[in-house]
Design an enzyme around this catalytic site. Structure first.
Site, PDB file in Angstrom:
ATOM      1  CG  ASP A 251      -0.275   0.063   2.520  1.00 16.73           C
ATOM      2  OD1 ASP A 251       0.956   0.270   2.555  1.00 16.73           O
ATOM      3  OD2 ASP A 251      -0.952  -0.067   3.550  1.00 16.73           O
ATOM      4  CB  SER A 252       0.252   4.648  -0.982  1.00 17.85           C
ATOM      5  OG  SER A 252      -0.854   5.049  -0.173  1.00 17.85           O
TER       6      SER A 252
ATOM      7  N   GLY B  96      -0.844   5.803   2.807  1.00 17.50           N
ATOM      8  CA  GLY B  96      -1.886   6.819   3.004  1.00 17.50           C
ATOM      9  C   GLY B  96      -2.883   6.445   4.090  1.00 17.50           C
TER      10      GLY B  96
ATOM     11  CB  CYS C 286     -11.186 -27.033   7.121  1.00 15.23           C
ATOM     12  SG  CYS C 286      -9.687 -26.050   6.905  1.00 15.23           S
TER      13      CYS C 286
ATOM     14  CB  CYS D 197      -6.103 -25.732   7.011  1.00 11.78           C
ATOM     15  SG  CYS D 197      -6.561 -25.747   8.756  1.00 11.78           S
TER      16      CYS D 197
ATOM     17  CB  CYS E 268      -8.938 -28.670   9.929  1.00  9.37           C
ATOM     18  SG  CYS E 268      -9.798 -27.184  10.498  1.00  9.37           S
TER      19      CYS E 268
ATOM     20  CG  HIS F 142      -8.896 -22.748  10.550  1.00  9.12           C
ATOM     21  ND1 HIS F 142      -9.369 -23.881   9.924  1.00  9.12           N
ATOM     22  CD2 HIS F 142      -9.976 -21.933  10.709  1.00  9.12           C
ATOM     23  CE1 HIS F 142     -10.668 -23.764   9.714  1.00  9.12           C
ATOM     24  NE2 HIS F 142     -11.073 -22.598  10.190  1.00  9.12           N
TER      25      HIS F 142
END
Lengths: 369, 369
Positions: B92-93, B95, B303, B305, B308, B334
């Site tokens: 991001d900038s 800002g 799930c 992951c 899990c 997760h």
């Protein structure tokens, strides 16, 4: 029957190379056991531990007894199932933590009455209870409930406490019902060599699967610690594993092995990691120091751990001063790898029967810095 | 030349399936970008991110500018080298963070003067400076420095701020020297549809590699947020990527995609993970709740992951109430997996042109609980 198999003895000292068999496999000795107080070795996963070659970890009975409770853990397949650890686990008896509570604990012949450090709840642990809790935790190696002796302690105080530990050891042995779980006795005796030798003999009479030396690294000098180790090891049967509890620095491990110790545990690598003090082959690195701000080198150029393979000192410093969770993770991986790799080198040196040279090299590398 | 390739358009809504090419590879859209504020996605490693399928992450220019500094990061091969991340990075900038400092910041035509939230040091960031910092960080996608409009804001205030953002966008484009790094313009305009459309047109006149919708999810209603998105997307060129900044909940992503958004970022999955609020296909799980104390089920039975696959709700609750670092690690894995997997399902649904049904199913699963 002993769980210990001896491979090699040093011709130069009491160091020995062997292995211990548990129902979760075999680990090579001398070994360092990472401490997993609350059903997790802080800041790392079981896979991280396996990758660095950890064969056995330690769990703390006192903490697990209080939270989440041994009955809950039993229902989840013991500590192994609960925390997803496939290797061996040794649990301490809770004695040392209860002893550390000081004003919150009262020791009687029957056992230890104490208050939870979390909520003040009144709790009680007898020798039989400590075995029962550890049987519920499903550890591969259980420890007898012992009483710890403050340092310094006069002879009468030390003798009374040591005798109580020995009587409790007998009760633990009686209570021990699941013989697939090994049970180790703990030699106390304060800083009195003859008292430790008598305590060792009494424990050997009862008969255990291994023997631990407790009550050291409690504030005494290194010299005294080594003396006590030297006095105790020969009083224990050579065909059983010997465990020096709660020790220690890398140099303490090198010295312990020299004196015949097979097993060690200590919070130092994990705690120091979280404090940003990192072990290298050339000594400690305090990672927050400004000198590492722009340092592109890994923590230790000779280290093969995940952290050293992938990150600079500058990045590790940034994570630490930014209090990022990844800092604790990467630092812990490195410090535990350092300890486990040190033990690997120690085993190799004993096999090659060059442990004296290894020990000299270890110290000369440390003073390089 | 646009970095965007369109694969499929939904016949039911503005949703679209495509990909964005950067100098660090291609990521599939719609995409969710995990937030790595201080050169680390909190509590996980790059390998964890790769395993869950993250193709692009976000870094925060403001934080990195202040610590450890963009010049240091440049010397380490940019953010990619410094943090060991092989995929794409959007920065991001600065800002939005400067805007969040409120009393610590002063905005003028020239740029933003502000004080570091760490040590109070006086700092200044111009549009040109924001590009230069991001060029040092070496991000694949840079954002123009923008001014954020508080909510609510009257039309005059919003117009002045939006015009300044547009003038700054022109200066950023001029300052943009390394064309291998993409530069996105940011559409502001407050909660005024026509103002956003004019701002979009002005940015398109300047010409960017992609366009972002900023200044939403700042306190307005969901209805208003959707209205502003719907008003802005058609004003942007269809052959460029569109990024909805700082959004949002899983439902916000589903709704954003419906309205034609290609890219999202939000701290929600990582921050909620550390607060113990976990996303599942059936809604949120507040893991500290006593009802999970004995629960042997994984967080989400559907799930895949790491968390899990290996751990029970009871264990995750124990880690969380014990404030173990592993809790933050497992929860973050997760939650990020949930977000990334949701985007994967969204992409599959768009490809199959059944996004309306997917959206209905998403909401009906949520209300199951």
């Amino acid at each position: 029957m002993t769980p210990f198999t001896l491979h090699t003895r040093s011709s130069e000292c009491a160091a020995r190379r062997g292995e211990v068999r548990t129902r979760h496999g075999i680990f090579q000795t001398p070994v360092f056991m990472p401490v997993g107080t609350q059903a997790t070795v802080k800041a790392v996963t079981p896979e991280n531990l396996l990758e660095m070659g950890a064969g056995i970890i330690l769990g703390n009975t006192y903490h697990l007894f209080i939270r989440p409770g041994h009955e809950l853990i039993r229902r989840f397949g013991g500590l192994h199932g609960f925390m997803n650890w496939p290797g061996s686990i040794l649990t301490d008896s809770g004695g040392f933590q209860i002893f550390s509570l000081k004003d919150l604990a009262t020791i009687t012949e029957e056992g230890a009455a104490f208050r939870s450090h979390l909520d003040g709840a009144k709790l009680f642990l007898s020798p039989e209870g400590a075995v029962q809790v550890q049987e519920s935790l499903g550890s591969d190696i259980m420890m007898c409930l012992d009483t710890c002796i403050p340092y310094p302690a006069d002879r009468r105080q030390a003798q009374a406490s040591t005798d109580l530990t020995t009587r409790w050891a007998g009760r633990c042995r009686q209570a021990h019902s699941n013989r697939e779980q090994l049970l180790f006795g703990i030699v106390q005796g304060g800083m009195y060599a003859d008292m430790r030798q008598s305590a060792a003999a009494a424990l050997v009479d009862i008969g255990f699967d291994g023997y631990a030396i407790g009550g050291l690294s409690v504030g005494e000098s290194k010299t005294l610690m080594h003396e006590m180790t030297e006095a105790t090891v020969p009083a224990l049967p050579a065909d059983y594993p010997v465990y020096l509890m709660g020790v220690g620095t890398p140099a303490d491990l090198v010295e312990g092995v020299w004196r015949g110790i097979d097993m060690f545990d200590c919070v130092m690598p994990t705690r120091n990691a979280r404090n940003g003090t990192l072990f290298t082959s050339h000594g400690k690195v305090v990672i927050k120091n400004a000198r590492y701000r722009d340092d592109p080198a890994p923590l230790d150029a000779t280290c093969t751990c995940y952290t050293c393979r992938n990150y600079s000192r500058a990045y590790l410093r940034h994570l630490f001063v930014s209090r990022e969770i990844l800092s604790y993770h990467l630092n812990t991986i490195h410090n535990l790898h350092y300890y486990i790799n040190l033990m690997d080198q120690i085993r190799t040196a004993i096999e090659a029967d060059c442990y004296a040279r290894f020990r000299n090299d270890f110290y000369s590398r440390l003073t390089d810095q």
